[in-house]
Every structure is written in C-alpha cells, then in structure tokens.
Design a protein around this motif. Sequence first.
Motif, short mmCIF file in Angstrom:
data_model
loop_
_atom_site.label_atom_id
_atom_site.label_comp_id
_atom_site.label_asym_id
_atom_site.label_seq_id
_atom_site.Cartn_x
_atom_site.Cartn_y
_atom_site.Cartn_z
N PRO A 141 79.15 -32.73 69.92
CA PRO A 141 78.52 -33.86 69.24
C PRO A 141 79.45 -34.44 68.18
N ASN A 142 79.41 -35.75 67.99
CA ASN A 142 80.19 -36.38 66.93
C ASN A 142 79.56 -36.12 65.58
N LEU A 143 80.39 -36.04 64.56
CA LEU A 143 79.93 -35.87 63.19
C LEU A 143 79.53 -37.23 62.61
N GLY A 144 78.64 -37.23 61.65
CA GLY A 144 78.29 -38.48 60.96
C GLY A 144 79.43 -38.98 60.11
N THR A 145 80.26 -38.05 59.60
CA THR A 145 81.39 -38.38 58.74
C THR A 145 82.62 -37.62 59.22
N LEU A 155 83.18 -23.54 68.59
CA LEU A 155 83.00 -24.92 68.13
C LEU A 155 84.20 -25.32 67.28
N VAL A 156 84.92 -26.36 67.72
CA VAL A 156 86.05 -26.90 66.97
C VAL A 156 85.58 -28.20 66.33
N VAL A 157 85.73 -28.30 65.01
CA VAL A 157 85.18 -29.44 64.27
C VAL A 157 86.26 -30.16 63.48
N GLY A 158 86.25 -31.49 63.62
CA GLY A 158 87.07 -32.35 62.78
C GLY A 158 88.55 -32.12 62.91
N GLY A 159 89.23 -32.31 61.78
CA GLY A 159 90.68 -32.24 61.76
C GLY A 159 91.27 -33.63 61.89
N SER A 160 92.53 -33.66 62.24
CA SER A 160 93.23 -34.93 62.41
C SER A 160 94.14 -34.83 63.62
N SER A 161 94.15 -35.88 64.41
CA SER A 161 95.06 -35.92 65.55
C SER A 161 96.21 -36.89 65.29
N SER A 162 96.17 -37.53 64.12
CA SER A 162 97.23 -38.50 63.80
C SER A 162 97.46 -38.53 62.29
N GLY A 163 98.36 -37.70 61.82
CA GLY A 163 98.69 -37.71 60.39
C GLY A 163 97.57 -37.21 59.51
N ASN A 164 97.21 -37.99 58.51
CA ASN A 164 96.18 -37.61 57.56
C ASN A 164 94.88 -38.37 57.74
N PRO A 171 91.30 -38.25 59.15
CA PRO A 171 90.34 -37.30 59.72
C PRO A 171 89.58 -37.89 60.91
N THR A 172 89.10 -37.00 61.75
CA THR A 172 88.32 -37.41 62.92
C THR A 172 86.88 -36.92 62.80
N ASN A 173 85.99 -37.58 63.49
CA ASN A 173 84.57 -37.17 63.49
C ASN A 173 84.19 -36.48 64.80
N THR A 174 85.18 -36.06 65.58
CA THR A 174 84.89 -35.45 66.87
C THR A 174 84.82 -33.93 66.79
N THR A 175 84.12 -33.35 67.76
CA THR A 175 84.06 -31.90 67.91
C THR A 175 84.32 -31.57 69.37
N GLU A 176 84.71 -30.33 69.62
CA GLU A 176 84.90 -29.86 70.99
C GLU A 176 84.33 -28.45 71.11
N LEU A 177 83.88 -28.12 72.30
CA LEU A 177 83.36 -26.79 72.58
C LEU A 177 84.24 -26.11 73.62
#
Length: 79
Positions: free
Chosen positions: A48-52, A19-28, A30-36
């Motif tokens: 599933p998307n995170l609430g925050t 399970l890969v959670v959050g992080g940033s794909s553009s600078g600083n 944050p993202t609410n996405t996850t990947e399996l």
Amino acid sequence: MQTRRTGHTATALKNGRVLVVGGSSSGNTPTNTTELYTVASNSWSPGPNLGTARMDHTATLLPNGKYWWSVAGAPVVMR
C-alpha cells in the motif's frame, strides 16, 4: 526489490513476509511506496502507498501485529 531504494526500513511480519517502507530511489527525494517480499516464494509485490513520503525513519512491528514508524517524533500506526 522492484524499486531500488536507500533510507528505507525492512520489517519482518508475522505472516512470513517483509514490509519495505519508504526510502528514496533518487537522491534525497523520499518516496511514498512500499513493497512486500514473500520469503516462501522469493517474490516481491507492491504494497500500500503511504499518505506521506518517508525516508530515514524507524519502524517496529508491535506485539498486536500493527506496524509503527516514526520520523522526527511523529509516530504513525499502520494496520
């Protein structure tokens, strides 16, 4: 990974996936996405998307199989 990211967590789950959670794909920003990631098939799928949105957090797989992460002392438990 389907989405390039930094500042994320990657946690091995008991079902053979990661399970890969959050992080940033553009600078600083944050993202609410996850990947399996499924090890057996070497494939990625959206999780599933995170609430925050989160980045630079910590993550732990608990003995009961739940996933726990925390940002600045604010823990969240996910099934």
